[in-house]
Design a protein around this motif. Structure first.
Motif, PDB file in Angstrom:
ATOM      1  N   UNK A 166       9.307   5.709   2.378  1.00  0.00           N
ATOM      2  CA  UNK A 166       8.997   7.128   2.584  1.00  0.00           C
ATOM      3  C   UNK A 166       8.930   7.968   1.312  1.00  0.00           C
ATOM      4  N   UNK A 167       9.580   7.564   0.261  1.00  0.00           N
ATOM      5  CA  UNK A 167       9.659   8.381  -0.948  1.00  0.00           C
ATOM      6  C   UNK A 167       8.349   8.280  -1.742  1.00  0.00           C
ATOM      7  N   UNK A 168       7.427   9.226  -1.491  1.00  0.00           N
ATOM      8  CA  UNK A 168       6.078   9.197  -2.060  1.00  0.00           C
ATOM      9  C   UNK A 168       6.058   9.933  -3.400  1.00  0.00           C
ATOM     10  N   UNK A 169       5.524   9.276  -4.420  1.00  0.00           N
ATOM     11  CA  UNK A 169       5.420   9.873  -5.752  1.00  0.00           C
ATOM     12  C   UNK A 169       3.990  10.142  -6.188  1.00  0.00           C
ATOM     13  N   UNK A 170       3.025   9.394  -5.652  1.00  0.00           N
ATOM     14  CA  UNK A 170       1.651   9.623  -6.086  1.00  0.00           C
ATOM     15  C   UNK A 170       0.681   9.362  -4.940  1.00  0.00           C
ATOM     16  N   UNK A 171      -0.444  10.088  -4.995  1.00  0.00           N
ATOM     17  CA  UNK A 171      -1.540   9.934  -4.049  1.00  0.00           C
ATOM     18  C   UNK A 171      -2.834   9.953  -4.841  1.00  0.00           C
ATOM     19  N   UNK A 172      -3.774   9.104  -4.451  1.00  0.00           N
ATOM     20  CA  UNK A 172      -5.056   9.051  -5.148  1.00  0.00           C
ATOM     21  C   UNK A 172      -6.139   8.671  -4.157  1.00  0.00           C
ATOM     22  N   UNK A 173      -7.271   9.388  -4.206  1.00  0.00           N
ATOM     23  CA  UNK A 173      -8.418   9.029  -3.374  1.00  0.00           C
ATOM     24  C   UNK A 173      -9.457   8.354  -4.252  1.00  0.00           C
ATOM     25  N   UNK A 174      -9.861   7.136  -3.873  1.00  0.00           N
ATOM     26  CA  UNK A 174     -10.865   6.425  -4.677  1.00  0.00           C
ATOM     27  C   UNK A 174     -12.274   6.826  -4.257  1.00  0.00           C
ATOM     28  N   UNK A 175     -13.279   6.247  -4.914  1.00  0.00           N
ATOM     29  CA  UNK A 175     -14.675   6.626  -4.674  1.00  0.00           C
ATOM     30  C   UNK A 175     -15.150   6.268  -3.266  1.00  0.00           C
ATOM     31  N   UNK A 176     -14.441   5.376  -2.582  1.00  0.00           N
ATOM     32  CA  UNK A 176     -14.786   5.005  -1.203  1.00  0.00           C
ATOM     33  C   UNK A 176     -14.094   5.883  -0.174  1.00  0.00           C
ATOM     34  N   UNK A 177     -13.247   6.809  -0.627  1.00  0.00           N
ATOM     35  CA  UNK A 177     -12.518   7.671   0.296  1.00  0.00           C
ATOM     36  C   UNK A 177     -11.208   7.086   0.776  1.00  0.00           C
ATOM     37  N   UNK A 178     -10.812   5.924   0.227  1.00  0.00           N
ATOM     38  CA  UNK A 178      -9.514   5.340   0.575  1.00  0.00           C
ATOM     39  C   UNK A 178      -8.417   6.070  -0.188  1.00  0.00           C
ATOM     40  N   UNK A 179      -7.287   6.291   0.471  1.00  0.00           N
ATOM     41  CA  UNK A 179      -6.146   6.964  -0.156  1.00  0.00           C
ATOM     42  C   UNK A 179      -5.146   5.910  -0.591  1.00  0.00           C
ATOM     43  N   UNK A 180      -4.816   5.941  -1.857  1.00  0.00           N
ATOM     44  CA  UNK A 180      -3.806   5.047  -2.433  1.00  0.00           C
ATOM     45  C   UNK A 180      -2.491   5.825  -2.519  1.00  0.00           C
TER      46      UNK A 180
END
Length: 186
Positions: A166-180
């Motif tokens: 649960x402890x989220x530190x980063x979020x990133x959306x790639x060019x395909x729209x997937x969320x990392x």
């Protein structure tokens, strides 16, 4: 060669200074403003002819619509150029692009399932679909900025397709729209 100029800003008693020297996050909006989240408030920097005008926003107990906290941890602008502001312990503030100088507070409420999952905000992104993803200490909250409907994602031990932790530190959306998603444990 083009010379790059580094401009520094420091907190001081001068009215055209930033409110704190610990700058946690910086972003820009479509109007060309630079927003800096500090340990002691939020700054809006606007440059005109090489001179920066700085407007500071701080928590003011006696003023409705002020920031709900001064320790800023995350910033993101959405498709409508609204500014989403994450705080260390008090949830999210929304500053609308309409020019009104007030903030809307969005926070966790243990009695409402559709509130933020937690008030310790670590990362905010605006996705290509227009949703706002908010990484917190206890999972992810996703807000539709038009309806303000919130739903959350958390680790489920019986579901190997849920968050790893649960402890989220980063979020990133790639060019395909997937969320990392980066968490404390992967």
């Amino acid at each position: 060669k083009d010379k790059k100029v580094i401009k520094s800003f420091f907190a001081s008693e001068h009215p055209n200074s930033i409110p704190g020297n610990i700058i946690r996050v910086v972003t820009s909006d479509k109007k060309g403003n630079i927003w800096a989240g500090t340990n002691n408030g939020l700054s809006k920097l606007n440059e005109s002819n090489g001179v920066f005008q700085i407007i500071n926003f701080r928590k003011e107990l006696s003023k409705n619509g002020s920031l709900n906290a001064d320790y800023i941890t995350a910033l993101a602008t959405d498709k409508n150029d609204n500014l989403w502001i994450g705080t260390q312990h008090d949830g999210v503030n929304l500053y609308t692009s309409s020019g009104d100088s007030y903030f809307i507070s969005i926070s966790h409420n243990s009695h409402i399932n559709t509130s933020l999952v937690n008030n310790n905000i670590r990362k905010i992104i605006s996705t290509k679909e227009g949703n706002i993803w908010i990484g917190t200490q206890e999972g992810i909250s996703i807000i539709n900025p038009d309806t303000k409907v919130i739903h959350s994602l958390q680790h489920e031990s019986a579901n190997n397709k849920s968050l790893s932790q649960n402890s989220v530190y980063s979020l990133f959306e790639d060019s395909n729209g997937s969320i990392w998603v980066g968490t404390y444990f992967g």
